[in-house]
Write a protein that holds these residues in place. Structure first.
Motif, PDB file in Angstrom:
ATOM      1  N   GLY A 127       0.851  -1.071  -0.114  1.00 11.00           N
ATOM      2  CA  GLY A 127      -0.027   0.123   0.072  1.00 11.00           C
ATOM      3  C   GLY A 127       0.833   1.305  -0.001  1.00 11.00           C
ATOM      4  O   GLY A 127       2.051   1.144   0.636  1.00 11.00           O
ATOM      5  N   ALA A 128       0.251   2.166  -0.429  1.00  9.69           N
ATOM      6  CA  ALA A 128       1.049   3.503  -0.565  1.00  9.69           C
ATOM      7  C   ALA A 128       0.882   4.539   0.721  1.00  9.69           C
ATOM      8  O   ALA A 128      -0.497   4.652   1.077  1.00  9.69           O
ATOM      9  N   ALA A 129       1.877   4.909   1.425  1.00 12.05           N
ATOM     10  CA  ALA A 129       1.631   5.665   2.504  1.00 12.05           C
ATOM     11  C   ALA A 129       1.785   7.046   2.414  1.00 12.05           C
ATOM     12  O   ALA A 129       1.559   7.853   3.292  1.00 12.05           O
ATOM     13  N   THR A 130       2.365   7.318   1.059  1.00 11.41           N
ATOM     14  CA  THR A 130       2.296   8.873   0.845  1.00 11.41           C
ATOM     15  C   THR A 130       2.038   9.287  -0.714  1.00 11.41           C
ATOM     16  O   THR A 130       1.883   8.216  -1.455  1.00 11.41           O
ATOM     17  N   PRO A 131       1.846  10.340  -0.927  1.00 12.68           N
ATOM     18  CA  PRO A 131       1.705  10.828  -2.106  1.00 12.68           C
ATOM     19  C   PRO A 131       2.565  10.389  -3.293  1.00 12.68           C
ATOM     20  O   PRO A 131       2.557  10.025  -4.469  1.00 12.68           O
ATOM     21  N   THR A 132       3.909  10.512  -2.867  1.00 13.57           N
ATOM     22  CA  THR A 132       5.066  10.010  -3.498  1.00 13.57           C
ATOM     23  C   THR A 132       4.987   8.663  -3.845  1.00 13.57           C
ATOM     24  O   THR A 132       5.097   7.981  -5.225  1.00 13.57           O
ATOM     25  N   GLU A 133       4.737   7.689  -3.087  1.00 15.93           N
ATOM     26  CA  GLU A 133       4.364   6.480  -3.338  1.00 15.93           C
ATOM     27  C   GLU A 133       3.025   5.913  -4.314  1.00 15.93           C
ATOM     28  O   GLU A 133       3.288   5.041  -5.002  1.00 15.93           O
ATOM     29  N   VAL A 134       2.185   6.716  -4.502  1.00 15.00           N
ATOM     30  CA  VAL A 134       0.932   6.777  -5.165  1.00 15.00           C
ATOM     31  C   VAL A 134       1.454   7.116  -6.689  1.00 15.00           C
ATOM     32  O   VAL A 134       1.551   6.297  -7.657  1.00 15.00           O
ATOM     33  N   HIS A 135       2.263   8.222  -6.834  1.00 13.83           N
ATOM     34  CA  HIS A 135       2.962   8.439  -7.892  1.00 13.83           C
ATOM     35  C   HIS A 135       3.843   7.344  -8.559  1.00 13.83           C
ATOM     36  O   HIS A 135       3.868   7.010  -9.587  1.00 13.83           O
ATOM     37  N   ASN A 136       4.808   6.901  -7.667  1.00 17.80           N
ATOM     38  CA  ASN A 136       5.658   5.823  -8.041  1.00 17.80           C
ATOM     39  C   ASN A 136       4.742   4.618  -8.500  1.00 17.80           C
ATOM     40  O   ASN A 136       5.445   4.045  -9.583  1.00 17.80           O
ATOM     41  N   ALA A 137       3.676   4.287  -8.006  1.00 14.14           N
ATOM     42  CA  ALA A 137       2.942   3.455  -8.308  1.00 14.14           C
ATOM     43  C   ALA A 137       2.318   3.296  -9.753  1.00 14.14           C
ATOM     44  O   ALA A 137       2.525   2.369 -10.641  1.00 14.14           O
ATOM     45  N   TYR A 138       1.878   4.601  -9.988  1.00 14.56           N
ATOM     46  CA  TYR A 138       1.569   4.968 -11.379  1.00 14.56           C
ATOM     47  C   TYR A 138       2.628   4.869 -12.449  1.00 14.56           C
ATOM     48  O   TYR A 138       2.455   4.437 -13.438  1.00 14.56           O
ATOM     49  N   ALA A 139       3.805   5.407 -11.875  1.00 17.72           N
ATOM     50  CA  ALA A 139       4.881   5.568 -12.890  1.00 17.72           C
ATOM     51  C   ALA A 139       5.559   4.207 -13.197  1.00 17.72           C
ATOM     52  O   ALA A 139       6.044   3.898 -14.466  1.00 17.72           O
ATOM     53  N   ALA A 140       5.291   3.054 -12.451  1.00 18.18           N
ATOM     54  CA  ALA A 140       5.566   1.581 -12.769  1.00 18.18           C
ATOM     55  C   ALA A 140       4.390   0.982 -13.152  1.00 18.18           C
ATOM     56  O   ALA A 140       4.467  -0.044 -13.581  1.00 18.18           O
ATOM     57  N   GLY A 141       3.431   1.787 -13.589  1.00 19.17           N
ATOM     58  CA  GLY A 141       2.329   1.161 -14.372  1.00 19.17           C
ATOM     59  C   GLY A 141       1.114   0.560 -13.730  1.00 19.17           C
ATOM     60  O   GLY A 141       0.175  -0.187 -14.286  1.00 19.17           O
ATOM     61  N   ALA A 142       0.938   0.866 -12.515  1.00 15.90           N
ATOM     62  CA  ALA A 142      -0.231   0.283 -11.743  1.00 15.90           C
ATOM     63  C   ALA A 142      -1.618   1.078 -12.397  1.00 15.90           C
ATOM     64  O   ALA A 142      -1.431   1.989 -12.689  1.00 15.90           O
ATOM     65  N   CYS A 143      -2.649  -0.014 -12.260  1.00 13.51           N
ATOM     66  CA  CYS A 143      -3.908   0.694 -12.470  1.00 13.51           C
ATOM     67  C   CYS A 143      -4.746   1.349 -11.465  1.00 13.51           C
ATOM     68  O   CYS A 143      -5.513   2.303 -11.529  1.00 13.51           O
ATOM     69  N   ALA A 144      -4.269   1.198 -10.169  1.00 12.95           N
ATOM     70  CA  ALA A 144      -4.656   1.864  -9.077  1.00 12.95           C
ATOM     71  C   ALA A 144      -3.612   1.774  -7.992  1.00 12.95           C
ATOM     72  O   ALA A 144      -2.878   0.797  -7.868  1.00 12.95           O
ATOM     73  N   ALA A 145      -3.860   2.510  -6.666  1.00 17.45           N
ATOM     74  CA  ALA A 145      -2.928   2.470  -5.749  1.00 17.45           C
ATOM     75  C   ALA A 145      -3.717   2.255  -4.531  1.00 17.45           C
ATOM     76  O   ALA A 145      -4.873   2.929  -4.409  1.00 17.45           O
ATOM     77  N   LYS A 146      -3.369   1.414  -3.692  1.00 17.38           N
ATOM     78  CA  LYS A 146      -4.201   1.263  -2.334  1.00 17.38           C
ATOM     79  C   LYS A 146      -3.229   2.104  -1.287  1.00 17.38           C
ATOM     80  O   LYS A 146      -2.278   2.133  -1.200  1.00 17.38           O
ATOM     81  N   LEU A 147      -4.294   2.988  -0.652  1.00 14.70           N
ATOM     82  CA  LEU A 147      -3.868   3.862   0.340  1.00 14.70           C
ATOM     83  C   LEU A 147      -4.163   3.271   1.711  1.00 14.70           C
ATOM     84  O   LEU A 147      -4.917   2.690   1.969  1.00 14.70           O
ATOM     85  N   PHE A 148      -2.668   3.056   2.145  1.00  9.82           N
ATOM     86  CA  PHE A 148      -2.851   2.192   3.469  1.00  9.82           C
ATOM     87  C   PHE A 148      -1.711   2.836   4.376  1.00  9.82           C
ATOM     88  O   PHE A 148      -0.546   3.169   3.984  1.00  9.82           O
ATOM     89  N   PRO A 149      -1.878   3.203   5.590  1.00 11.54           N
ATOM     90  CA  PRO A 149      -3.119   2.798   6.341  1.00 11.54           C
ATOM     91  C   PRO A 149      -4.105   4.169   6.279  1.00 11.54           C
ATOM     92  O   PRO A 149      -3.557   5.343   5.927  1.00 11.54           O
ATOM     93  N   CYS A 150      -5.317   3.828   6.435  1.00 10.95           N
ATOM     94  CA  CYS A 150      -6.101   5.054   6.258  1.00 10.95           C
ATOM     95  C   CYS A 150      -6.554   5.132   7.887  1.00 10.95           C
ATOM     96  O   CYS A 150      -6.384   4.487   8.465  1.00 10.95           O
ATOM     97  N   ALA A 151      -6.989   6.522   7.998  1.00 11.63           N
ATOM     98  CA  ALA A 151      -7.328   6.854   9.259  1.00 11.63           C
ATOM     99  C   ALA A 151      -8.808   7.141   9.393  1.00 11.63           C
ATOM    100  O   ALA A 151      -9.578   6.912   8.678  1.00 11.63           O
TER     101      ALA A 151
END
Length: 86
Positions: free
Chosen positions: A1-25
């Motif tokens: 799961g992506a803990a930061t916006p940078t990790e979301v961006h990196n997941a997309y840059a690597a070709g992910a179709c979606a990113a899991k936001l973890f953990p949520c509050a």
């Protein structure tokens, strides 16, 4: 799961179709991604698909993340037997 916006961006840059936001509050922001943080991230990265996961304990919490722009929310705690037996 992506803990930061940078990790979301990196997941997309690597070709992910979606990113899991973890953990949520919870909706106040205690414990990880908050709905407010999701709104800010989606403004900066429009079009990204995200799934809220971890820490979503009530239907109200799930609704808050979906209203913030998440495409889905993973829930588990709300399905406990005592909560749904009636």
């Amino acid at each position: 799961g992506a803990a930061t916006p940078t990790e979301v961006h990196n997941a997309y840059a690597a070709g992910a179709c979606a990113a899991k936001l973890f953990p949520c509050a919870d909706p106040t922001g205690n414990g990880g991604w908050s709905p407010k943080a999701v709104v800010a991230m989606k403004r900066a990265m429009p079009g990204v698909r995200v799934v809220a996961s971890g820490g979503i304990a009530t239907p109200k919490d799930a609704k808050a993340f979906l209203d913030a722009g998440c495409d889905a929310a993973v829930v588990g705690a709300i399905f406990d037997y005592d909560a749904v037996k009636d």
